[in-house]
Design a protein around this motif. Structure first.
Motif, PDB file in Angstrom:
ATOM      1  N   ARG A   2       0.856  -1.183   0.000  1.00 14.77           N
ATOM      2  CA  ARG A   2       0.000   0.000   0.000  1.00 14.77           C
ATOM      3  C   ARG A   2       0.892   1.233   0.000  1.00 14.77           C
ATOM      4  NH1 ARG A   2      -5.196   1.059   0.078  1.00 14.77           N
ATOM      5  NH2 ARG A   2      -5.983   2.738   1.366  1.00 14.77           N
ATOM      6  N   LEU A   3       0.726   2.064  -1.011  1.00 14.44           N
ATOM      7  CA  LEU A   3       1.508   3.292  -1.108  1.00 14.44           C
ATOM      8  C   LEU A   3       0.708   4.437  -0.508  1.00 14.44           C
ATOM      9  CD1 LEU A   3       2.757   2.803  -4.743  1.00 14.44           C
ATOM     10  CD2 LEU A   3       4.009   2.365  -2.645  1.00 14.44           C
ATOM     11  N   SER A   4       1.398   5.307   0.178  1.00 13.07           N
ATOM     12  CA  SER A   4       0.680   6.422   0.793  1.00 13.07           C
ATOM     13  C   SER A   4       1.181   7.749   0.246  1.00 13.07           C
ATOM     14  CB  SER A   4       0.839   6.384   2.311  1.00 13.07           C
ATOM     15  OG  SER A   4       2.179   6.564   2.670  1.00 13.07           O
ATOM     16  N   LEU A  81       3.103  10.310 -16.017  1.00  8.37           N
ATOM     17  CA  LEU A  81       3.483   9.077 -15.342  1.00  8.37           C
ATOM     18  C   LEU A  81       2.737   7.893 -15.942  1.00  8.37           C
ATOM     19  CD1 LEU A  81       3.159  10.281 -11.633  1.00  8.37           C
ATOM     20  CD2 LEU A  81       5.253  10.138 -12.973  1.00  8.37           C
ATOM     21  N   SER A  82       3.332   6.745 -15.824  1.00 11.50           N
ATOM     22  CA  SER A  82       2.660   5.509 -16.204  1.00 11.50           C
ATOM     23  C   SER A  82       1.636   5.170 -15.132  1.00 11.50           C
ATOM     24  CB  SER A  82       3.688   4.379 -16.320  1.00 11.50           C
ATOM     25  OG  SER A  82       3.027   3.136 -16.403  1.00 11.50           O
ATOM     26  N   SER A  83       0.492   4.664 -15.558  1.00 11.91           N
ATOM     27  CA  SER A  83      -0.536   4.280 -14.582  1.00 11.91           C
ATOM     28  C   SER A  83      -0.073   3.111 -13.721  1.00 11.91           C
ATOM     29  CB  SER A  83      -1.836   3.919 -15.297  1.00 11.91           C
ATOM     30  OG  SER A  83      -1.625   2.835 -16.169  1.00 11.91           O
ATOM     31  N   ALA A  84       0.950   2.424 -14.157  1.00 11.17           N
ATOM     32  CA  ALA A  84       1.478   1.287 -13.399  1.00 11.17           C
ATOM     33  C   ALA A  84       2.530   1.703 -12.368  1.00 11.17           C
ATOM     34  CB  ALA A  84       2.095   0.269 -14.365  1.00 11.17           C
ATOM     35  N   ARG A  88       5.978   6.025  -7.949  1.00 12.78           N
ATOM     36  CA  ARG A  88       6.391   7.347  -8.439  1.00 12.78           C
ATOM     37  C   ARG A  88       5.274   8.373  -8.194  1.00 12.78           C
ATOM     38  NH1 ARG A  88       9.338  11.522  -8.854  1.00 12.78           N
ATOM     39  NH2 ARG A  88       9.279  12.628 -10.814  1.00 12.78           N
ATOM     40  N   PHE A  89       4.011   7.960  -8.384  1.00 13.99           N
ATOM     41  CA  PHE A  89       2.891   8.855  -8.122  1.00 13.99           C
ATOM     42  C   PHE A  89       2.911   9.327  -6.671  1.00 13.99           C
ATOM     43  CE2 PHE A  89      -1.411   9.455  -6.475  1.00 13.99           C
ATOM     44  CZ  PHE A  89      -1.857  10.478  -7.295  1.00 13.99           C
ATOM     45  N   ALA A  90       3.068   8.395  -5.748  1.00 14.40           N
ATOM     46  CA  ALA A  90       3.106   8.749  -4.326  1.00 14.40           C
ATOM     47  C   ALA A  90       4.265   9.696  -4.039  1.00 14.40           C
ATOM     48  CB  ALA A  90       3.211   7.488  -3.471  1.00 14.40           C
TER      49      ALA A  90
END
Length: 120
Positions: A2-4, A81-84, A88-90
């Motif tokens: 789980r990324l926060s 960003l890649s949706s995968a 990186r998004f976090a």
């Protein structure tokens, strides 16, 4: 795993970042957002062909308007960003939150005319 990311982040999903216009960005600031971050698909990998490229141009235009209004274009950013790539998004969300925190509260709601220009 789980990324926060920071709890202050409010996610607004759209079919494509190409659907986001400069007025939507300005409305977010006029409504009290201290910062705005668009996250689009990787350039050259847009399902809607050039939506992310249109979004990039609109973000640059909105940055210019925010600078002119005294809000500051540094409160607005766009990432591809890649949706995968959730990790990186976090990371990006933490970075943009820290940048906006250093800038302090947005003057957009107190800048004369920004709210009326967006609303009216």
């Amino acid at each position: 795993m789980r990324l926060s990311y920071p709890p202050a982040i409010k996610i607004v999903k759209v079919p494509c970042t190409g659907r986001v216009d400069a007025i939507h960005i300005l409305e977010a600031f006029a409504s009290g957002a201290d910062g705005v971050c668009l996250v689009g698909c990787l350039e050259g990998d847009c399902h809607y062909m050039t939506g992310n490229i249109r979004a990039r141009k609109r973000v640059e235009y909105a940055k210019h308007l925010l600078d002119e209004a005294g809000v500051g274009g540094g409160r607005l950013e766009m990432y591809n960003l890649s949706s995968a790539d959730g990790r990186r998004f976090a990371q990006v969300m933490r970075e943009i939150t820290e940048r906006v925190r250093k800038l302090g509260p947005s003057p957009a709601t107190t800048v004369s005319g920004l709210k009326s220009r967006v609303s009216g």
